[in-house]
Write a protein that holds these residues in place. Structure first.
Motif, short mmCIF file in Angstrom:
data_model
loop_
_atom_site.label_atom_id
_atom_site.label_comp_id
_atom_site.label_asym_id
_atom_site.label_seq_id
_atom_site.Cartn_x
_atom_site.Cartn_y
_atom_site.Cartn_z
N THR A 128 0.83 -1.21 0.00
CA THR A 128 0.00 0.00 0.00
C THR A 128 0.87 1.27 0.00
N GLU A 129 2.12 1.12 -0.32
CA GLU A 129 3.08 2.23 -0.50
C GLU A 129 3.38 3.01 0.78
N GLN A 130 3.03 2.44 1.94
CA GLN A 130 3.34 3.16 3.20
C GLN A 130 4.84 3.20 3.45
N ASP A 132 7.11 3.29 0.99
CA ASP A 132 7.58 4.34 0.07
C ASP A 132 7.32 5.71 0.68
N ALA A 133 6.17 5.85 1.36
CA ALA A 133 5.83 7.14 1.98
C ALA A 133 6.88 7.52 3.02
#
Lengths: 259, 248
Positions: A128-130, A132-133
Protein backbone atom coordinates in the motif's frame (compact mmCIF):
# COMPACT_ATOMS: atom_id res chain seq x y z
CA UNK A 1 19.20 -30.26 -22.33
CA UNK A 2 18.54 -33.76 -21.03
CA UNK A 3 16.57 -34.55 -17.88
CA UNK A 4 19.64 -34.82 -15.62
CA UNK A 5 21.04 -31.48 -16.83
CA UNK A 6 17.67 -29.85 -16.36
CA UNK A 7 17.45 -31.21 -12.80
CA UNK A 8 20.95 -29.96 -11.98
CA UNK A 9 20.13 -26.60 -13.56
CA UNK A 10 17.03 -26.22 -11.37
CA UNK A 11 18.88 -27.43 -8.29
CA UNK A 12 21.68 -24.94 -8.90
CA UNK A 13 19.23 -22.08 -9.36
CA UNK A 14 17.38 -22.98 -6.16
CA UNK A 15 20.62 -23.18 -4.17
CA UNK A 16 21.80 -19.84 -5.58
CA UNK A 17 18.44 -18.20 -4.82
CA UNK A 18 18.53 -19.43 -1.22
CA UNK A 19 22.14 -18.33 -0.71
CA UNK A 20 21.27 -14.91 -2.13
CA UNK A 21 18.28 -14.65 0.20
CA UNK A 22 20.38 -15.63 3.23
CA UNK A 23 22.87 -12.94 2.24
CA UNK A 24 20.10 -10.35 2.07
CA UNK A 25 18.81 -11.36 5.51
CA UNK A 26 22.32 -10.99 6.95
CA UNK A 27 22.65 -7.58 5.24
CA UNK A 28 19.34 -6.52 6.77
CA UNK A 29 20.62 -7.62 10.17
CA UNK A 30 23.75 -5.45 9.89
CA UNK A 31 21.73 -2.55 8.56
CA UNK A 32 19.34 -2.91 11.51
CA UNK A 33 22.23 -2.96 13.99
CA UNK A 34 23.70 0.18 12.39
CA UNK A 35 20.32 1.98 12.78
CA UNK A 36 19.93 0.62 16.33
CA UNK A 37 22.98 2.50 17.56
CA UNK A 38 22.01 5.80 15.93
CA UNK A 39 19.94 7.97 18.25
CA UNK A 40 17.15 8.75 18.78
CA UNK A 41 15.67 5.31 19.48
CA UNK A 42 11.93 5.11 18.89
CA UNK A 43 11.18 4.17 22.49
CA UNK A 44 7.40 4.41 22.08
CA UNK A 45 7.48 2.07 19.06
CA UNK A 46 9.78 -0.36 20.90
CA UNK A 47 7.41 -0.59 23.88
CA UNK A 48 4.45 -1.00 21.54
CA UNK A 49 6.17 -3.94 19.84
CA UNK A 50 7.28 -5.41 23.19
CA UNK A 51 3.67 -5.37 24.31
CA UNK A 52 2.57 -7.04 21.08
CA UNK A 53 5.31 -9.69 20.98
CA UNK A 54 5.52 -10.29 24.73
CA UNK A 55 2.45 -9.37 26.75
CA UNK A 56 -0.04 -10.48 24.14
CA UNK A 57 1.70 -13.85 23.66
CA UNK A 58 1.61 -14.79 27.34
CA UNK A 59 -1.67 -16.70 27.17
CA UNK A 60 -0.58 -18.96 24.31
CA UNK A 61 2.85 -19.50 25.89
CA UNK A 62 1.34 -20.41 29.28
CA UNK A 63 -0.96 -22.88 27.57
CA UNK A 64 1.87 -24.43 25.53
CA UNK A 65 4.33 -24.57 28.43
CA UNK A 66 1.80 -25.92 30.90
CA UNK A 67 0.57 -28.78 28.78
CA UNK A 68 4.09 -29.64 27.59
CA UNK A 69 5.25 -30.00 31.21
CA UNK A 70 2.17 -32.05 32.04
CA UNK A 71 2.61 -34.47 29.15
CA UNK A 72 6.34 -34.80 29.85
CA UNK A 73 5.57 -35.81 33.42
CA UNK A 74 2.99 -38.29 32.23
CA UNK A 75 5.26 -39.88 29.61
CA UNK A 76 8.33 -39.75 31.86
CA UNK A 77 6.51 -41.41 34.70
CA UNK A 78 5.57 -44.45 32.57
CA UNK A 79 9.13 -44.73 31.26
CA UNK A 80 10.89 -44.29 34.61
CA UNK A 81 8.44 -46.65 36.33
CA UNK A 82 10.01 -49.54 34.41
CA UNK A 83 13.26 -48.88 36.28
CA UNK A 84 11.61 -47.76 39.52
CA UNK A 85 13.06 -44.31 38.95
CA UNK A 86 9.83 -42.24 39.15
CA UNK A 87 11.60 -39.77 41.40
CA UNK A 88 13.50 -38.46 38.35
CA UNK A 89 10.33 -37.18 36.68
CA UNK A 90 10.68 -33.71 38.22
CA UNK A 91 14.27 -33.18 37.13
CA UNK A 92 13.55 -34.58 33.66
CA UNK A 93 10.66 -32.16 33.16
CA UNK A 94 12.72 -29.24 34.48
CA UNK A 95 15.78 -30.07 32.35
CA UNK A 96 13.64 -30.67 29.26
CA UNK A 97 11.78 -27.42 29.70
CA UNK A 98 14.72 -25.15 30.52
CA UNK A 99 17.19 -26.58 28.01
CA UNK A 100 14.98 -27.43 25.03
CA UNK A 101 11.24 -27.30 25.05
CA UNK A 102 10.82 -23.95 26.76
CA UNK A 103 12.99 -21.99 24.28
CA UNK A 104 11.96 -23.95 21.16
CA UNK A 105 8.21 -24.18 21.73
CA UNK A 106 7.98 -20.57 22.92
CA UNK A 107 9.82 -19.40 19.81
CA UNK A 108 7.63 -21.49 17.52
CA UNK A 109 4.47 -20.13 19.15
CA UNK A 110 5.77 -16.54 18.93
CA UNK A 111 6.69 -17.18 15.28
CA UNK A 112 3.14 -18.28 14.56
CA UNK A 113 1.54 -15.42 16.48
CA UNK A 114 3.86 -12.42 16.26
CA UNK A 115 6.38 -13.27 13.50
CA UNK A 116 3.56 -13.85 11.02
CA UNK A 117 1.89 -10.61 12.12
CA UNK A 118 5.16 -8.70 11.56
CA UNK A 119 5.29 -10.04 7.99
CA UNK A 120 1.62 -9.27 7.42
CA UNK A 121 1.91 -5.72 8.72
CA UNK A 122 5.10 -4.82 6.87
CA UNK A 123 3.90 -6.64 3.73
CA UNK A 124 0.68 -4.65 3.72
CA UNK A 125 2.65 -1.46 4.30
CA UNK A 126 4.84 -2.35 1.31
CA UNK A 127 1.98 -3.08 -1.11
CA UNK A 128 0.00 0.00 0.00
CA UNK A 129 3.08 2.23 -0.50
CA UNK A 130 3.34 3.16 3.20
CA UNK A 131 7.02 2.15 3.16
CA UNK A 132 7.58 4.34 0.07
CA UNK A 133 5.83 7.14 1.98
CA UNK A 134 8.42 6.81 4.75
CA UNK A 135 11.27 7.08 2.23
CA UNK A 136 9.62 10.12 0.59
CA UNK A 137 9.33 11.81 4.00
CA UNK A 138 13.08 11.21 4.50
CA UNK A 139 12.34 8.78 7.35
CA UNK A 140 14.28 5.50 7.27
CA UNK A 141 11.88 2.51 7.33
CA UNK A 142 14.49 0.24 8.95
CA UNK A 143 14.77 2.57 11.93
CA UNK A 144 11.02 3.10 12.19
CA UNK A 145 9.72 -0.38 11.45
CA UNK A 146 12.40 -3.04 11.79
CA UNK A 147 14.56 -1.87 14.73
CA UNK A 148 11.62 -1.82 17.24
CA UNK A 149 10.42 -5.26 16.11
CA UNK A 150 13.85 -6.89 16.39
CA UNK A 151 14.56 -5.36 19.81
CA UNK A 152 11.13 -6.61 20.95
CA UNK A 153 11.83 -10.11 19.58
CA UNK A 154 15.26 -10.41 21.21
CA UNK A 155 14.07 -9.10 24.59
CA UNK A 156 10.63 -10.65 24.88
CA UNK A 157 11.19 -14.25 23.69
CA UNK A 158 13.59 -14.98 26.62
CA UNK A 159 11.07 -13.46 29.07
CA UNK A 160 8.31 -15.60 27.58
CA UNK A 161 10.65 -18.60 27.82
CA UNK A 162 11.04 -18.00 31.57
CA UNK A 163 7.24 -18.02 31.82
CA UNK A 164 7.02 -21.23 29.75
CA UNK A 165 9.76 -22.91 31.85
CA UNK A 166 8.04 -21.99 35.11
CA UNK A 167 4.54 -22.98 33.98
CA UNK A 168 5.88 -26.19 32.40
CA UNK A 169 7.59 -27.28 35.64
CA UNK A 170 4.44 -26.33 37.54
CA UNK A 171 2.38 -28.46 35.10
CA UNK A 172 4.80 -31.33 35.58
CA UNK A 173 4.56 -30.94 39.37
CA UNK A 174 0.76 -31.00 39.21
CA UNK A 175 0.64 -34.21 37.15
CA UNK A 176 3.56 -35.85 38.98
CA UNK A 177 2.49 -35.04 42.53
CA UNK A 178 -1.28 -34.66 42.37
CA UNK A 179 -2.15 -37.23 39.69
CA UNK A 180 0.69 -39.79 39.83
CA UNK A 181 1.39 -39.51 43.55
CA UNK A 182 5.12 -38.83 43.39
CA UNK A 183 6.46 -37.50 46.65
CA UNK A 184 6.47 -33.66 46.36
CA UNK A 185 9.69 -33.31 48.38
CA UNK A 186 11.53 -35.77 46.14
CA UNK A 187 10.12 -34.11 43.01
CA UNK A 188 11.43 -30.67 44.03
CA UNK A 189 14.68 -31.95 45.56
CA UNK A 190 15.68 -33.69 42.34
CA UNK A 191 15.01 -30.51 40.36
CA UNK A 192 17.45 -28.64 42.64
CA UNK A 193 19.91 -31.50 42.44
CA UNK A 194 20.10 -31.94 38.66
CA UNK A 195 19.14 -28.56 37.16
CA UNK A 196 22.00 -26.07 37.14
CA UNK A 197 21.84 -22.34 36.59
CA UNK A 198 23.71 -22.81 33.29
CA UNK A 199 20.83 -24.95 31.96
CA UNK A 200 18.41 -22.08 32.46
CA UNK A 201 20.89 -19.42 31.30
CA UNK A 202 21.87 -21.28 28.10
CA UNK A 203 18.19 -21.89 27.34
CA UNK A 204 17.59 -18.14 27.58
CA UNK A 205 20.54 -17.37 25.29
CA UNK A 206 19.05 -19.79 22.76
CA UNK A 207 15.65 -18.14 23.05
CA UNK A 208 17.16 -14.65 22.50
CA UNK A 209 18.77 -16.00 19.33
CA UNK A 210 15.46 -17.54 18.23
CA UNK A 211 13.76 -14.18 18.95
CA UNK A 212 16.28 -12.55 16.62
CA UNK A 213 15.67 -15.18 13.93
CA UNK A 214 11.88 -14.98 13.99
CA UNK A 215 11.72 -11.17 14.04
CA UNK A 216 14.47 -10.75 11.43
CA UNK A 217 12.92 -13.23 9.01
CA UNK A 218 9.41 -11.90 9.68
CA UNK A 219 10.55 -8.34 8.94
CA UNK A 220 12.65 -9.34 5.92
CA UNK A 221 9.79 -11.22 4.27
CA UNK A 222 7.30 -8.44 4.99
CA UNK A 223 9.65 -5.68 3.89
CA UNK A 224 10.33 -7.40 0.55
CA UNK A 225 6.75 -8.38 -0.24
CA UNK A 226 5.75 -8.05 -3.88
CA UNK A 227 2.28 -8.09 -5.41
CA UNK A 228 -1.00 -7.49 -3.67
CA UNK A 229 -2.94 -9.56 -1.14
CA UNK A 230 -1.60 -12.77 -2.70
CA UNK A 231 1.96 -11.54 -2.23
CA UNK A 232 1.31 -10.77 1.43
CA UNK A 233 -0.17 -14.26 1.99
CA UNK A 234 2.80 -15.88 0.28
CA UNK A 235 5.26 -13.81 2.32
CA UNK A 236 3.59 -14.84 5.60
CA UNK A 237 3.73 -18.53 4.70
CA UNK A 238 7.39 -18.26 3.69
CA UNK A 239 8.25 -16.33 6.86
CA UNK A 240 6.62 -18.85 9.19
CA UNK A 241 8.14 -21.86 7.41
CA UNK A 242 11.63 -20.35 7.14
CA UNK A 243 11.59 -19.08 10.75
CA UNK A 244 10.42 -22.43 12.13
CA UNK A 245 13.01 -24.40 10.17
CA UNK A 246 15.77 -21.95 11.08
CA UNK A 247 14.84 -22.19 14.78
CA UNK A 248 14.92 -26.00 14.73
CA UNK A 249 18.16 -26.24 12.75
CA UNK A 250 19.97 -23.56 14.78
CA UNK A 251 18.71 -25.22 17.97
CA UNK A 252 20.72 -28.33 17.15
CA UNK A 253 23.93 -26.38 16.55
CA UNK A 254 23.48 -24.09 19.55
CA UNK A 255 22.82 -27.12 21.76
CA UNK A 256 25.92 -28.84 20.39
CA UNK A 257 28.01 -25.75 21.21
CA UNK A 258 26.50 -24.91 24.60
CA UNK A 259 25.81 -28.17 26.39
CA UNK B 1 14.14 23.64 -12.53
CA UNK B 2 13.77 19.88 -12.46
CA UNK B 3 15.51 18.33 -15.45
CA UNK B 4 15.34 14.71 -16.56
CA UNK B 5 18.06 13.92 -19.07
CA UNK B 6 18.30 10.83 -21.25
CA UNK B 7 16.69 8.55 -18.63
CA UNK B 8 16.74 4.78 -19.15
CA UNK B 9 15.08 2.21 -16.89
CA UNK B 10 14.20 -1.44 -17.44
CA UNK B 11 12.60 -4.14 -15.30
CA UNK B 12 13.87 -7.47 -16.65
CA UNK B 13 13.12 -7.46 -20.36
CA UNK B 14 10.61 -4.62 -20.10
CA UNK B 15 12.18 -1.31 -21.12
CA UNK B 16 10.04 1.29 -19.39
CA UNK B 17 12.04 4.47 -19.95
CA UNK B 18 14.07 4.73 -23.16
CA UNK B 19 16.03 7.97 -23.14
CA UNK B 20 13.40 10.25 -21.61
CA UNK B 21 14.00 14.02 -21.49
CA UNK B 22 11.81 16.55 -19.66
CA UNK B 23 12.17 19.97 -18.04
CA UNK B 24 9.75 20.93 -15.27
CA UNK B 25 9.36 24.59 -14.30
CA UNK B 26 9.06 25.75 -10.70
CA UNK B 27 5.85 27.33 -9.45
CA UNK B 28 3.70 25.59 -12.06
CA UNK B 29 1.69 22.38 -12.27
CA UNK B 30 3.13 19.96 -14.80
CA UNK B 31 1.19 16.81 -15.59
CA UNK B 32 2.53 13.65 -17.13
CA UNK B 33 -0.04 11.61 -18.99
CA UNK B 34 0.15 8.22 -20.61
CA UNK B 35 -1.43 4.80 -20.61
CA UNK B 36 -1.46 2.55 -17.56
CA UNK B 37 1.91 0.82 -17.38
CA UNK B 38 3.59 3.41 -19.58
CA UNK B 39 6.06 4.34 -16.84
CA UNK B 40 4.49 7.43 -15.26
CA UNK B 41 4.92 6.17 -11.68
CA UNK B 42 8.44 4.97 -12.52
CA UNK B 43 9.23 8.49 -13.73
CA UNK B 44 7.89 10.01 -10.49
CA UNK B 45 9.91 7.56 -8.41
CA UNK B 46 13.08 8.63 -10.23
CA UNK B 47 12.42 12.27 -9.35
CA UNK B 48 12.05 11.49 -5.63
CA UNK B 49 14.97 9.01 -5.68
CA UNK B 50 12.99 5.84 -4.93
CA UNK B 51 14.41 4.36 -8.14
CA UNK B 52 17.79 4.82 -9.77
CA UNK B 53 18.06 4.89 -13.56
CA UNK B 54 20.32 2.58 -15.51
CA UNK B 55 21.46 5.57 -17.51
CA UNK B 56 20.72 9.28 -17.49
CA UNK B 57 20.38 12.05 -14.93
CA UNK B 58 17.77 13.73 -12.77
CA UNK B 59 18.76 17.31 -11.94
CA UNK B 60 17.07 19.26 -9.16
CA UNK B 61 18.57 22.77 -9.11
CA UNK B 62 21.60 21.46 -11.06
CA UNK B 63 22.20 18.71 -8.46
CA UNK B 64 22.21 15.28 -10.08
CA UNK B 65 20.16 13.29 -7.57
CA UNK B 66 21.04 9.98 -9.23
CA UNK B 67 24.57 10.41 -7.83
CA UNK B 68 23.51 11.14 -4.24
CA UNK B 69 23.74 8.69 -1.37
CA UNK B 70 20.72 8.05 0.90
CA UNK B 71 21.68 10.76 3.42
CA UNK B 72 22.15 13.43 0.75
CA UNK B 73 18.95 12.31 -0.99
CA UNK B 74 17.02 12.70 2.27
CA UNK B 75 18.04 16.38 2.38
CA UNK B 76 16.58 16.81 -1.12
CA UNK B 77 13.45 14.84 -0.14
CA UNK B 78 12.70 17.34 2.63
CA UNK B 79 11.84 19.78 -0.17
CA UNK B 80 9.22 17.36 -1.48
CA UNK B 81 5.76 16.19 -0.52
CA UNK B 82 3.92 13.36 -2.21
CA UNK B 83 0.31 12.30 -2.46
CA UNK B 84 0.20 8.59 -3.21
CA UNK B 85 -2.40 6.84 -5.37
CA UNK B 86 -3.88 4.96 -2.39
CA UNK B 87 -3.02 7.86 -0.03
CA UNK B 88 -0.49 5.59 1.81
CA UNK B 89 -1.60 6.84 5.21
CA UNK B 90 -0.03 4.92 8.11
CA UNK B 91 -2.97 2.84 9.23
CA UNK B 92 -1.57 2.30 12.73
CA UNK B 93 -1.68 6.07 13.34
CA UNK B 94 -4.53 8.56 13.68
CA UNK B 95 -5.13 11.20 11.02
CA UNK B 96 -3.49 13.80 13.28
CA UNK B 97 -0.43 11.61 13.84
CA UNK B 98 -0.15 11.02 10.08
CA UNK B 99 -0.10 14.75 9.31
CA UNK B 100 2.22 15.41 12.25
CA UNK B 101 4.66 12.66 11.19
CA UNK B 102 7.02 14.75 9.00
CA UNK B 103 6.90 17.62 11.53
CA UNK B 104 7.88 15.33 14.42
CA UNK B 105 10.56 13.73 12.26
CA UNK B 106 12.25 16.84 10.90
CA UNK B 107 11.38 19.84 13.05
CA UNK B 108 12.04 20.83 16.64
CA UNK B 109 8.60 22.32 17.14
CA UNK B 110 6.78 21.92 20.44
CA UNK B 111 3.85 19.51 20.56
CA UNK B 112 1.40 22.42 20.91
CA UNK B 113 2.82 24.05 17.76
CA UNK B 114 2.67 20.75 15.84
CA UNK B 115 -0.96 20.32 16.90
CA UNK B 116 -1.77 23.80 15.61
CA UNK B 117 -0.07 23.17 12.25
CA UNK B 118 -1.92 19.84 11.89
CA UNK B 119 -5.25 21.63 12.40
CA UNK B 120 -4.26 24.32 9.88
CA UNK B 121 -3.14 21.85 7.21
CA UNK B 122 -6.27 19.77 7.62
CA UNK B 123 -8.37 22.92 7.37
CA UNK B 124 -6.49 23.85 4.18
CA UNK B 125 -7.75 20.62 2.60
CA UNK B 126 -11.29 21.14 3.88
CA UNK B 127 -11.23 18.85 6.94
CA UNK B 128 -11.96 19.80 10.53
CA UNK B 129 -12.30 17.72 13.69
CA UNK B 130 -10.87 14.53 12.16
CA UNK B 131 -7.52 14.50 13.97
CA UNK B 132 -8.42 11.58 16.22
CA UNK B 133 -10.00 9.39 13.54
CA UNK B 134 -8.19 6.36 12.16
CA UNK B 135 -7.61 6.18 8.37
CA UNK B 136 -9.82 3.05 8.23
CA UNK B 137 -12.77 5.19 9.36
CA UNK B 138 -12.46 7.53 6.36
CA UNK B 139 -13.69 7.43 2.77
CA UNK B 140 -11.30 7.33 -0.22
CA UNK B 141 -11.78 11.06 -0.88
CA UNK B 142 -11.13 12.00 2.74
CA UNK B 143 -8.00 9.84 2.78
CA UNK B 144 -6.72 11.71 -0.31
CA UNK B 145 -7.31 15.00 1.50
CA UNK B 146 -5.44 13.77 4.57
CA UNK B 147 -2.67 12.49 2.28
CA UNK B 148 -2.43 15.97 0.76
CA UNK B 149 -2.43 17.60 4.22
CA UNK B 150 0.49 15.33 5.17
CA UNK B 151 2.27 16.09 1.88
CA UNK B 152 2.12 19.87 2.54
CA UNK B 153 2.70 19.63 6.31
CA UNK B 154 6.31 20.85 6.02
CA UNK B 155 5.36 23.43 3.34
CA UNK B 156 7.49 21.75 0.67
CA UNK B 157 8.49 23.45 -2.58
CA UNK B 158 7.51 20.53 -4.76
CA UNK B 159 4.50 18.21 -4.43
CA UNK B 160 4.13 15.02 -6.45
CA UNK B 161 0.66 13.63 -7.14
CA UNK B 162 0.36 9.97 -8.16
CA UNK B 163 -3.04 9.46 -9.82
CA UNK B 164 -4.83 11.85 -7.45
CA UNK B 165 -8.35 11.20 -8.76
CA UNK B 166 -8.17 7.44 -9.46
CA UNK B 167 -10.91 5.48 -7.70
CA UNK B 168 -12.96 8.53 -6.73
CA UNK B 169 -16.50 9.40 -7.81
CA UNK B 170 -16.73 12.32 -10.30
CA UNK B 171 -17.80 14.87 -7.67
CA UNK B 172 -15.01 13.92 -5.25
CA UNK B 173 -12.55 13.81 -8.18
CA UNK B 174 -13.50 17.37 -9.10
CA UNK B 175 -13.17 18.43 -5.45
CA UNK B 176 -9.63 16.99 -5.40
CA UNK B 177 -8.84 18.79 -8.68
CA UNK B 178 -9.96 22.10 -7.18
CA UNK B 179 -7.94 21.35 -4.07
CA UNK B 180 -4.79 20.78 -6.16
CA UNK B 181 -5.35 24.08 -8.00
CA UNK B 182 -6.00 26.03 -4.77
CA UNK B 183 -3.13 24.42 -2.85
CA UNK B 184 -0.70 25.09 -5.71
CA UNK B 185 -1.79 28.75 -5.82
CA UNK B 186 -1.97 29.34 -2.05
CA UNK B 187 1.40 27.78 -1.23
CA UNK B 188 3.06 28.67 -4.58
CA UNK B 189 3.99 25.01 -5.11
CA UNK B 190 5.63 23.21 -7.96
CA UNK B 191 3.23 20.37 -8.64
CA UNK B 192 3.95 17.29 -10.72
CA UNK B 193 0.84 15.25 -11.43
CA UNK B 194 0.70 11.89 -13.13
CA UNK B 195 -2.68 10.71 -14.30
CA UNK B 196 -4.69 9.31 -17.17
CA UNK B 197 -7.78 11.26 -16.14
CA UNK B 198 -7.98 13.73 -19.03
CA UNK B 199 -10.54 16.04 -17.40
CA UNK B 200 -8.44 16.26 -14.25
CA UNK B 201 -5.30 17.00 -16.24
CA UNK B 202 -6.94 19.87 -18.16
CA UNK B 203 -8.26 21.32 -14.88
CA UNK B 204 -5.04 21.32 -12.87
CA UNK B 205 -2.19 21.67 -15.38
CA UNK B 206 -0.14 24.57 -16.64
CA UNK B 207 1.93 22.18 -18.75
CA UNK B 208 1.27 18.62 -19.93
CA UNK B 209 3.79 15.98 -21.07
CA UNK B 210 2.64 12.94 -23.03
CA UNK B 211 4.64 9.78 -22.18
CA UNK B 212 4.64 7.03 -24.77
CA UNK B 213 7.04 4.21 -25.49
CA UNK B 214 9.46 5.36 -22.79
CA UNK B 215 9.89 8.92 -24.03
CA UNK B 216 8.01 12.24 -23.88
CA UNK B 217 6.40 12.55 -27.30
CA UNK B 218 4.68 15.89 -26.69
CA UNK B 219 5.01 18.72 -24.17
CA UNK B 220 2.99 21.90 -24.00
CA UNK B 221 0.13 23.84 -22.45
CA UNK B 222 -3.35 22.24 -22.28
CA UNK B 223 -4.41 24.33 -25.30
CA UNK B 224 -1.34 23.25 -27.27
CA UNK B 225 -2.11 19.60 -26.54
CA UNK B 226 -5.75 20.03 -27.53
CA UNK B 227 -4.53 21.35 -30.88
CA UNK B 228 -1.89 18.64 -31.26
CA UNK B 229 -1.34 16.93 -34.59
CA UNK B 230 0.66 14.07 -33.02
CA UNK B 231 -1.37 10.89 -33.72
CA UNK B 232 -0.35 9.37 -30.34
CA UNK B 233 -1.58 12.43 -28.41
CA UNK B 234 -4.76 12.69 -30.49
CA UNK B 235 -5.59 9.01 -29.90
CA UNK B 236 -4.87 9.18 -26.16
CA UNK B 237 -6.84 12.37 -25.55
CA UNK B 238 -9.82 11.15 -27.59
CA UNK B 239 -9.72 7.65 -26.11
CA UNK B 240 -9.89 6.12 -29.58
CA UNK B 241 -9.17 2.37 -29.91
CA UNK B 242 -7.79 2.82 -33.44
CA UNK B 243 -4.39 4.45 -33.83
CA UNK B 244 -0.68 4.05 -33.16
CA UNK B 245 -1.26 3.10 -29.49
CA UNK B 246 -2.06 -0.59 -29.54
CA UNK B 247 -4.08 -2.41 -26.91
CA UNK B 248 -2.04 -5.25 -25.45
Amino acid sequence: MNRADSFLDQLGKTVMRNIEEMGKIVMLFFSTVSWMVRPPLKIRDIFKQMEFVGVKSIFVVVLTGGFTGMVMALQGYHGFKMFSAEALVGSTVALGMTRELGPVLTSLMVTARAGSAMTAELGTMRVTEQIDALYVMAANPIKHLIVPRIIAGVLMVPILTIVADFVGILGGYFVGVEVLNINPGVFVKNIYKYVELDDIFNGLIKSAFFGLILSLIGCYKGFNTEGGAEGVGKAITEAVVLSSISILVSDYFLTAIMF
Amino acid sequence: MIKLVDLYKSFGDVHVLRGLNLEIEYGKTTSIIGRSGSGKSVLLKHIIGLLKPERGHVFIDDVDVTKLDEKEMNEIRKRFGMLFQGSALFDSMTVGENVAFPLREHSRLKESEIKQIVIERLRAVGLTGVEDKMPSEMSGGMKKRVGLARAIAMLPEIVLFDEPTTGLDPIMAEAINQLIVETQKNFNLTCIVISHDIHSIYTVSHKIAMLYDGVIVEYGTPDELRASTNPVTIQFLSGNIEGPITIV
